[in-house]
Scaffold this motif. Structure first.
Motif, PDB file in Angstrom:
ATOM      1  N   THR A 112     -29.190  13.008  51.496  1.00 51.67           N
ATOM      2  CA  THR A 112     -29.266  12.817  50.047  1.00 51.67           C
ATOM      3  C   THR A 112     -28.367  13.803  49.312  1.00 51.67           C
ATOM      4  OG1 THR A 112     -31.157  14.314  49.904  1.00 51.67           O
ATOM      5  CG2 THR A 112     -31.624  11.942  50.144  1.00 51.67           C
ATOM      6  N   GLU A 113     -27.684  14.656  50.048  1.00 52.13           N
ATOM      7  CA  GLU A 113     -26.851  15.694  49.442  1.00 52.13           C
ATOM      8  C   GLU A 113     -25.381  15.498  49.811  1.00 52.13           C
ATOM      9  OE1 GLU A 113     -28.098  18.098  47.414  1.00 52.13           O
ATOM     10  OE2 GLU A 113     -30.030  17.084  47.646  1.00 52.13           O
ATOM     11  N   TRP A 114     -24.519  15.779  48.848  1.00 48.36           N
ATOM     12  CA  TRP A 114     -23.083  15.767  49.089  1.00 48.36           C
ATOM     13  C   TRP A 114     -22.650  17.161  49.521  1.00 48.36           C
ATOM     14  CZ3 TRP A 114     -20.158  11.436  48.874  1.00 48.36           C
ATOM     15  CH2 TRP A 114     -20.704  10.325  48.223  1.00 48.36           C
ATOM     16  N   GLN A 115     -21.672  17.223  50.394  1.00 45.50           N
ATOM     17  CA  GLN A 115     -21.106  18.512  50.774  1.00 45.50           C
ATOM     18  C   GLN A 115     -19.588  18.442  50.636  1.00 45.50           C
ATOM     19  OE1 GLN A 115     -22.711  18.584  54.752  1.00 45.50           O
ATOM     20  NE2 GLN A 115     -20.717  18.154  55.657  1.00 45.50           N
ATOM     21  N   ARG A 116     -18.988  19.574  50.304  1.00 41.57           N
ATOM     22  CA  ARG A 116     -17.544  19.628  50.160  1.00 41.57           C
ATOM     23  C   ARG A 116     -16.898  19.862  51.521  1.00 41.57           C
ATOM     24  NH1 ARG A 116     -16.501  22.854  44.578  1.00 41.57           N
ATOM     25  NH2 ARG A 116     -16.847  21.030  43.282  1.00 41.57           N
ATOM     26  N   LEU A 117     -15.792  19.147  51.726  1.00 40.33           N
ATOM     27  CA  LEU A 117     -15.002  19.314  52.948  1.00 40.33           C
ATOM     28  C   LEU A 117     -13.571  19.637  52.559  1.00 40.33           C
ATOM     29  CD1 LEU A 117     -16.061  16.235  55.117  1.00 40.33           C
ATOM     30  CD2 LEU A 117     -16.897  18.569  55.301  1.00 40.33           C
ATOM     31  N   ASP A 118     -12.882  20.357  53.433  1.00 38.64           N
ATOM     32  CA  ASP A 118     -11.457  20.528  53.188  1.00 38.64           C
ATOM     33  C   ASP A 118     -10.754  19.228  53.578  1.00 38.64           C
ATOM     34  OD1 ASP A 118      -9.979  21.327  56.081  1.00 38.64           O
ATOM     35  OD2 ASP A 118     -12.152  21.658  55.955  1.00 38.64           O
ATOM     36  N   LEU A 119      -9.592  19.003  53.016  1.00 41.60           N
ATOM     37  CA  LEU A 119      -8.888  17.735  53.197  1.00 41.60           C
ATOM     38  C   LEU A 119      -8.563  17.458  54.662  1.00 41.60           C
ATOM     39  CD1 LEU A 119      -7.622  15.272  51.853  1.00 41.60           C
ATOM     40  CD2 LEU A 119      -5.537  16.612  51.540  1.00 41.60           C
ATOM     41  N   ALA A 120      -8.146  18.457  55.404  1.00 44.90           N
ATOM     42  CA  ALA A 120      -7.785  18.246  56.814  1.00 44.90           C
ATOM     43  C   ALA A 120      -8.981  17.764  57.633  1.00 44.90           C
ATOM     44  CB  ALA A 120      -7.225  19.544  57.408  1.00 44.90           C
ATOM     45  N   THR A 121     -10.150  18.322  57.382  1.00 43.15           N
ATOM     46  CA  THR A 121     -11.356  17.906  58.097  1.00 43.15           C
ATOM     47  C   THR A 121     -11.702  16.457  57.761  1.00 43.15           C
ATOM     48  OG1 THR A 121     -12.186  20.175  58.061  1.00 43.15           O
ATOM     49  CG2 THR A 121     -13.798  18.432  58.475  1.00 43.15           C
ATOM     50  N   ALA A 122     -11.622  16.099  56.472  1.00 50.74           N
ATOM     51  CA  ALA A 122     -11.950  14.734  56.043  1.00 50.74           C
ATOM     52  C   ALA A 122     -10.986  13.724  56.645  1.00 50.74           C
ATOM     53  CB  ALA A 122     -11.928  14.653  54.514  1.00 50.74           C
ATOM     54  N   VAL A 123      -9.703  14.029  56.645  1.00 47.39           N
ATOM     55  CA  VAL A 123      -8.707  13.113  57.218  1.00 47.39           C
ATOM     56  C   VAL A 123      -8.945  12.950  58.719  1.00 47.39           C
ATOM     57  CG1 VAL A 123      -6.242  12.828  57.718  1.00 47.39           C
ATOM     58  CG2 VAL A 123      -6.976  13.501  55.438  1.00 47.39           C
ATOM     59  N   GLU A 124      -9.266  14.024  59.400  1.00 50.42           N
ATOM     60  CA  GLU A 124      -9.545  13.965  60.836  1.00 50.42           C
ATOM     61  C   GLU A 124     -10.770  13.096  61.120  1.00 50.42           C
ATOM     62  OE1 GLU A 124      -8.694  14.457  64.715  1.00 50.42           O
ATOM     63  OE2 GLU A 124      -7.473  15.229  63.070  1.00 50.42           O
ATOM     64  N   MET A 125     -11.828  13.235  60.320  1.00 53.07           N
ATOM     65  CA  MET A 125     -13.039  12.415  60.486  1.00 53.07           C
ATOM     66  C   MET A 125     -12.725  10.931  60.293  1.00 53.07           C
ATOM     67  SD  MET A 125     -15.849  14.729  58.461  1.00 53.07           S
ATOM     68  CE  MET A 125     -17.107  13.464  58.456  1.00 53.07           C
ATOM     69  N   ILE A 126     -11.949  10.625  59.262  1.00 52.68           N
ATOM     70  CA  ILE A 126     -11.595   9.230  58.986  1.00 52.68           C
ATOM     71  C   ILE A 126     -10.761   8.660  60.126  1.00 52.68           C
ATOM     72  CG2 ILE A 126     -10.247   7.731  57.459  1.00 52.68           C
ATOM     73  CD1 ILE A 126     -11.099   9.670  55.155  1.00 52.68           C
ATOM     74  N   ALA A 127      -9.771   9.411  60.584  1.00 54.77           N
ATOM     75  CA  ALA A 127      -8.904   8.933  61.672  1.00 54.77           C
ATOM     76  C   ALA A 127      -9.701   8.690  62.949  1.00 54.77           C
ATOM     77  CB  ALA A 127      -7.785   9.949  61.914  1.00 54.77           C
TER      78      ALA A 127
END
Length: 188
Positions: A112-127
């Motif tokens: 139920t909570e949002w957390q901030r990620l750095d862009l490199a981590t988010a792109v890696e998760m998506i890929a």
């Protein structure tokens, strides 16, 4: 407020200046004469294209101190001839809205909570998820041996604020990945 003299009345100014129809300077107040458009203070004007739909209306983006201060229709555009729809007229808010998200937010499954990620981590998760889904749902052939080379597990729905160049690249990426359904919200 100081009282106005008889000679300052618009009707008197109309008669004394020859502006009998009251469409010229005789009906313009001193306050109106002192007002300048906010675009007059711009450092530069950049031509652009409205990001909302596929029409491609021309825009003039007024920039002051490297900040967008106004966006108006471009009268030199052969497509829109200086006109913008309500969304295009409000596109300045895309950049200057105080609610605009500038950080990557992630909400884990069932969280139920949002957390901030750095862009490199988010792109890696998506890929990683993209590649895993493509691998898991890949269809090389159908039951009759006909070549398919597709995945039904990945689709793309582009947003209305993506420009033509972004949509072109998205279409190429998803087609190359074998995705069959690539759509854009502006067409729906």
């Amino acid at each position: 407020m100081a009282p106005r003299s008889f000679l300052q009345w618009p009707v008197v100014r109309q008669l004394t200046t020859g502006d009998l129809l009251g469409r010229g300077p005789s009906v313009t107040s001193a306050r109106t004469k002192a007002i300048a458009p906010r675009t007059a203070t711009a450092d530069r004007v950049v031509q652009s294209v409205c990001p909302y739909c596929a029409v491609g209306c021309g825009q003039r983006v007024y920039v002051k101190d490297e900040k967008v201060i106004q966006i108006e229709g471009d009268p030199d555009s052969p497509i829109s001839r200086g006109r913008l729809c309500p969304k295009g007229s409000a596109s300045e808010q895309l950049v200057n809205s105080p609610g605009r998200q500038t950080k990557v937010l992630y909400r884990a499954p069932r969280s139920t909570e949002w957390q901030r990620l750095d862009l490199a981590t988010a792109v890696e998760m998506i890929a990683e998820r993209f590649i895993e889904t493509r691998r898991r749902t890949w269809q090389q052939e159908d039951e009759h041996g006909r070549l398919l080379r597709r995945t039904m597990g990945i689709a793309s729905l582009g947003g209305a604020t993506l420009d033509n160049e972004e949509n072109y690249l998205i279409k190429k990426l998803f087609t190359a990945a074998g995705a069959v359904q690539t759509e854009n919200q502006a067409r729906i």
